[in-house]
Design a protein around this motif. Structure first.
Motif, mmCIF file in Angstrom:
data_model
loop_
_atom_site.group_PDB
_atom_site.id
_atom_site.type_symbol
_atom_site.label_atom_id
_atom_site.label_comp_id
_atom_site.label_asym_id
_atom_site.label_seq_id
_atom_site.Cartn_x
_atom_site.Cartn_y
_atom_site.Cartn_z
ATOM 1 N N THR A 48 0.851 -1.185 0.000
ATOM 2 C CA THR A 48 0.000 0.000 0.000
ATOM 3 C C THR A 48 0.888 1.236 0.000
ATOM 4 O O THR A 48 1.864 1.304 0.752
ATOM 5 C CB THR A 48 -0.897 0.011 1.248
ATOM 6 O OG1 THR A 48 -1.690 -1.176 1.257
ATOM 7 C CG2 THR A 48 -1.810 1.213 1.263
ATOM 8 N N PHE A 49 0.547 2.189 -0.837
ATOM 9 C CA PHE A 49 1.261 3.460 -0.919
ATOM 10 C C PHE A 49 0.384 4.571 -0.364
ATOM 11 O O PHE A 49 -0.806 4.382 -0.149
ATOM 12 C CB PHE A 49 1.598 3.797 -2.381
ATOM 13 C CG PHE A 49 2.557 2.839 -3.025
ATOM 14 C CD1 PHE A 49 3.926 3.011 -2.890
ATOM 15 C CD2 PHE A 49 2.089 1.774 -3.778
ATOM 16 C CE1 PHE A 49 4.809 2.134 -3.489
ATOM 17 C CE2 PHE A 49 2.971 0.891 -4.382
ATOM 18 C CZ PHE A 49 4.333 1.072 -4.246
ATOM 19 N N GLY A 50 0.957 5.730 -0.197
ATOM 20 C CA GLY A 50 0.198 6.926 0.142
ATOM 21 C C GLY A 50 0.142 7.829 -1.074
ATOM 22 O O GLY A 50 1.128 7.960 -1.806
ATOM 23 N N LEU A 51 -1.013 8.433 -1.302
ATOM 24 C CA LEU A 51 -1.193 9.322 -2.445
ATOM 25 C C LEU A 51 -2.229 10.371 -2.073
ATOM 26 O O LEU A 51 -3.318 10.024 -1.599
ATOM 27 C CB LEU A 51 -1.664 8.528 -3.672
ATOM 28 C CG LEU A 51 -2.005 9.306 -4.937
ATOM 29 C CD1 LEU A 51 -0.763 9.958 -5.528
ATOM 30 C CD2 LEU A 51 -2.653 8.374 -5.959
ATOM 31 N N LEU A 52 -1.900 11.607 -2.254
ATOM 32 C CA LEU A 52 -2.862 12.681 -2.013
ATOM 33 C C LEU A 52 -3.598 12.932 -3.325
ATOM 34 O O LEU A 52 -2.986 13.208 -4.349
ATOM 35 C CB LEU A 52 -2.141 13.949 -1.548
ATOM 36 C CG LEU A 52 -2.977 14.924 -0.735
ATOM 37 C CD1 LEU A 52 -3.472 14.283 0.550
ATOM 38 C CD2 LEU A 52 -2.172 16.167 -0.415
ATOM 39 N N LYS A 53 -4.913 12.775 -3.285
ATOM 40 C CA LYS A 53 -5.729 12.944 -4.488
ATOM 41 C C LYS A 53 -6.927 13.817 -4.129
ATOM 42 O O LYS A 53 -7.674 13.485 -3.214
ATOM 43 C CB LYS A 53 -6.186 11.579 -5.005
ATOM 44 C CG LYS A 53 -6.828 11.627 -6.353
ATOM 45 C CD LYS A 53 -7.041 10.233 -6.898
ATOM 46 C CE LYS A 53 -7.609 10.330 -8.300
ATOM 47 N NZ LYS A 53 -7.746 9.028 -8.913
ATOM 48 N N ASP A 54 -7.057 14.921 -4.835
ATOM 49 C CA ASP A 54 -8.137 15.868 -4.577
ATOM 50 C C ASP A 54 -8.169 16.305 -3.112
ATOM 51 O O ASP A 54 -9.230 16.425 -2.501
ATOM 52 C CB ASP A 54 -9.490 15.275 -4.986
ATOM 53 C CG ASP A 54 -9.546 14.926 -6.458
ATOM 54 O OD1 ASP A 54 -8.965 15.677 -7.275
ATOM 55 O OD2 ASP A 54 -10.155 13.891 -6.802
ATOM 56 N N GLY A 55 -6.983 16.494 -2.533
ATOM 57 C CA GLY A 55 -6.872 16.969 -1.164
ATOM 58 C C GLY A 55 -7.095 15.914 -0.101
ATOM 59 O O GLY A 55 -7.069 16.224 1.089
ATOM 60 N N LYS A 56 -7.302 14.666 -0.504
ATOM 61 C CA LYS A 56 -7.547 13.592 0.458
ATOM 62 C C LYS A 56 -6.491 12.504 0.310
ATOM 63 O O LYS A 56 -6.076 12.165 -0.796
ATOM 64 C CB LYS A 56 -8.934 12.986 0.243
ATOM 65 C CG LYS A 56 -10.049 13.974 0.496
ATOM 66 C CD LYS A 56 -11.395 13.348 0.278
ATOM 67 C CE LYS A 56 -12.481 14.407 0.500
ATOM 68 N NZ LYS A 56 -13.792 13.905 0.230
ATOM 69 N N THR A 57 -6.101 11.943 1.442
ATOM 70 C CA THR A 57 -5.138 10.853 1.419
ATOM 71 C C THR A 57 -5.821 9.570 0.959
ATOM 72 O O THR A 57 -6.883 9.212 1.470
ATOM 73 C CB THR A 57 -4.535 10.629 2.818
ATOM 74 O OG1 THR A 57 -3.970 11.852 3.284
ATOM 75 C CG2 THR A 57 -3.464 9.564 2.790
ATOM 76 N N THR A 58 -5.221 8.908 -0.009
ATOM 77 C CA THR A 58 -5.698 7.606 -0.470
ATOM 78 C C THR A 58 -4.565 6.608 -0.290
ATOM 79 O O THR A 58 -3.413 6.991 -0.097
ATOM 80 C CB THR A 58 -6.134 7.653 -1.951
ATOM 81 O OG1 THR A 58 -5.008 7.969 -2.767
ATOM 82 C CG2 THR A 58 -7.232 8.683 -2.173
ATOM 83 N N ASN A 59 -4.893 5.347 -0.351
ATOM 84 C CA ASN A 59 -3.898 4.297 -0.159
ATOM 85 C C ASN A 59 -4.013 3.230 -1.251
ATOM 86 O O ASN A 59 -4.461 2.112 -0.999
ATOM 87 C CB ASN A 59 -4.043 3.667 1.226
ATOM 88 C CG ASN A 59 -3.787 4.686 2.314
ATOM 89 O OD1 ASN A 59 -4.708 5.139 2.982
ATOM 90 N ND2 ASN A 59 -2.542 5.075 2.479
ATOM 91 N N PRO A 60 -3.590 3.583 -2.467
ATOM 92 C CA PRO A 60 -3.656 2.597 -3.542
ATOM 93 C C PRO A 60 -2.677 1.449 -3.316
ATOM 94 O O PRO A 60 -1.616 1.628 -2.705
ATOM 95 C CB PRO A 60 -3.286 3.406 -4.784
ATOM 96 C CG PRO A 60 -2.430 4.519 -4.264
ATOM 97 C CD PRO A 60 -2.983 4.842 -2.905
ATOM 98 N N HIS A 61 -3.059 0.286 -3.812
ATOM 99 C CA HIS A 61 -2.216 -0.904 -3.740
ATOM 100 C C HIS A 61 -1.419 -1.033 -5.031
ATOM 101 O O HIS A 61 -1.742 -0.411 -6.046
ATOM 102 C CB HIS A 61 -3.081 -2.153 -3.533
ATOM 103 C CG HIS A 61 -3.773 -2.186 -2.216
ATOM 104 N ND1 HIS A 61 -3.249 -2.831 -1.132
ATOM 105 C CD2 HIS A 61 -4.933 -1.631 -1.812
ATOM 106 C CE1 HIS A 61 -4.068 -2.672 -0.103
ATOM 107 N NE2 HIS A 61 -5.097 -1.945 -0.493
ATOM 108 N N THR A 62 -0.413 -1.845 -4.989
ATOM 109 C CA THR A 62 0.444 -2.069 -6.150
ATOM 110 C C THR A 62 -0.386 -2.379 -7.385
ATOM 111 O O THR A 62 -0.168 -1.799 -8.449
ATOM 112 C CB THR A 62 1.427 -3.224 -5.870
ATOM 113 O OG1 THR A 62 2.156 -2.939 -4.674
ATOM 114 C CG2 THR A 62 2.400 -3.415 -7.022
#
Length: 157
Positions: free
Chosen positions: A12-26
């Motif tokens: 799981t990574f961290g990614l800020l998208k549209d001002g919100k933290t998301t946690n996409p997987h590989t």
């Protein structure tokens, strides 16, 4: 250490998208896609900010014209730092992934310890990933920036 032919680990990574933290997987990022990845020791650090990221920003259109779905930058930083670096660098064409705990970096064997400078960090590298499998890999020698740059990647696409 990861090598050509290896499959990326599911993390799981961290990614800020549209001002919100998301946690996409590989698999969310690499599954069914052709992705150029480059990793840096740290956001806002000298070589990373002056050469590595700007090179990929400048050549993003040419890289994507070769059939690449996404260009991803990975660093052992948090999602907020990665997003701030993206904004400061006008890097809208680059997906900035945070590997905050260095789990991905350690799992693929690309970690180094910088001691008081920042602790666990990534070795500088680039790779081409097709549907989760590494098809090209370029790892820099310590203190070097010669093979993981955008121009070198563009030559192999």
């Amino acid at each position: 250490m990861i090598s050509v032919g290896s499959t990326l680990p599911e993390v799981t990574f961290g990614l800020l998208k549209d001002g919100k933290t998301t946690n996409p997987h590989t698999n969310d990022i690499f599954g069914g896609k052709k992705v150029v990845v480059f990793a840096v020791p740290g956001a806002f650090t000298p070589t990373c900010s002056a050469a590595h990221l700007p090179g990929y920003v400048a050549l993003a259109d040419k890289i994507k014209a070769k059939g690449v779905d996404d260009i991803v930058c990975i660093s052992v930083n948090d999602a907020f730092v990665m997003d701030a670096w993206k904004q400061a660098s006008n890097a809208d064409e680059i997906t900035m992934l945070a590997d905050g705990n260095a789990y991905f970096t350690k799992t693929i064997g690309m970690d180094m310890n910088t001691g008081d400078f920042g602790g666990a960090r990534s070795v500088r590298y680039s790779m081409l990933v097709e549907d989760g499998e590494v098809t090209q890999l370029f790892v820099e020698d310590p203190g070097r920036f010669e093979v993981s740059d955008a121009e070198s990647m563009l030559k192999v696409l």
